[in-house]
Design an enzyme around this catalytic site. Sequence first.
Site, short mmCIF file in Angstrom:
data_model
loop_
_atom_site.label_atom_id
_atom_site.label_comp_id
_atom_site.label_asym_id
_atom_site.label_seq_id
_atom_site.Cartn_x
_atom_site.Cartn_y
_atom_site.Cartn_z
N GLU A 192 8.43 -45.33 5.45
CA GLU A 192 7.88 -46.20 6.46
C GLU A 192 6.61 -47.02 5.69
O GLU A 192 5.67 -46.68 5.88
CB GLU A 192 7.47 -45.56 7.53
CG GLU A 192 6.66 -44.04 7.44
CD GLU A 192 6.34 -43.44 8.92
OE1 GLU A 192 6.08 -44.18 9.67
OE2 GLU A 192 6.53 -42.41 8.79
N GLU A 287 10.60 -48.88 9.63
CA GLU A 287 10.90 -47.45 9.32
C GLU A 287 12.31 -47.18 9.44
O GLU A 287 12.77 -47.54 10.80
CB GLU A 287 10.16 -46.64 10.07
CG GLU A 287 10.35 -44.95 9.79
CD GLU A 287 9.43 -44.05 10.36
OE1 GLU A 287 8.81 -44.39 11.62
OE2 GLU A 287 8.98 -42.77 10.23
#
Length: 301
Positions: A192, A287
């Site tokens: 992420e 993400e």
Amino acid sequence: MSQYDKEALEKFRLSGKILRESREEMRNFVREDMPIIQVCEKAESLIREKGGKPAFPCNVSINEVAAHYTSPPNDKRKIPEKAVVKVDMGVHVDGYVTDTAFTACFNPEYSSMQSAAEHALTAAIESIHGDMATSQIGLIIERTIKNRGFKPISNLTGHSVGRYLIHAGTSIPNVMQLSFGKVKAGEVYAIEPFVTLPDAVGRVDNSPEVTIFRLVKAKAVKNPYTKQLLKYIEDNFRTLPFAERWLKGAVPEDRHRDAFKELLRCKAVMGYPVFVEVSRKPVTQAEHTLLIKEDGCEVLT
Ligand code: MN
Ligand code: MN
């Protein structure tokens, strides 16, 4: 090789499918001026309708808020005009956690910062494989972001996930850093990247606000309502994060406040502070959750 058997991997895949479908529906749902609680509740109900459970409260983090904001009970806040909105969602199926996020960008000025996060994630996905050094992944993410004229948030990371675990021990940095960690084939990781402006500090700090909580340890508590609330948390969320609004109906309404306060005071429950970019610059995020293979990865979300 894999630490997960076939059945566990199928649960991870189902978890990822539920999350992917929910995320795509949420992309079209989020709007300026919408109450934040409506976004949180929509994401969480989509996950449940599709047969999953939220692995954590839907995070809706706006502008300089990088992560960890979910609506408290009766939240009156709305998504501001021209906001940069990170929607971060998680699912578990029998404890097998997947985690994903996207940025809804209502300010065209920041659309290239939104795509920088997406490109950094794609670059990491395209190069990751079993036995790759986590420092190398951080380097690829950092380079991709800097090549586009932006800055990664250096103290937020990706992470391994596990059964009933959002952070299973290994961090995946978003910048080059000295470390001897490696990702392993057969394990599952969330990657992420977080991106901010080049003149920002590029780090987050804790804000005083706390909206997400987790059970730490079931302590002996005397008050019967506190005990009842603690049992509700154990039974429903185990050690996964939860929102205070998820506790509705666990104890009589006029007992909730004191019972919840006591659980925090005796440290049976801990809070995750909201993360804010130190120089108050806007932040974007992307993400995915990946199953690592010897020669690549499978994107679960
Ligand atoms: Mn996430
Ligand atoms: Mn994550």
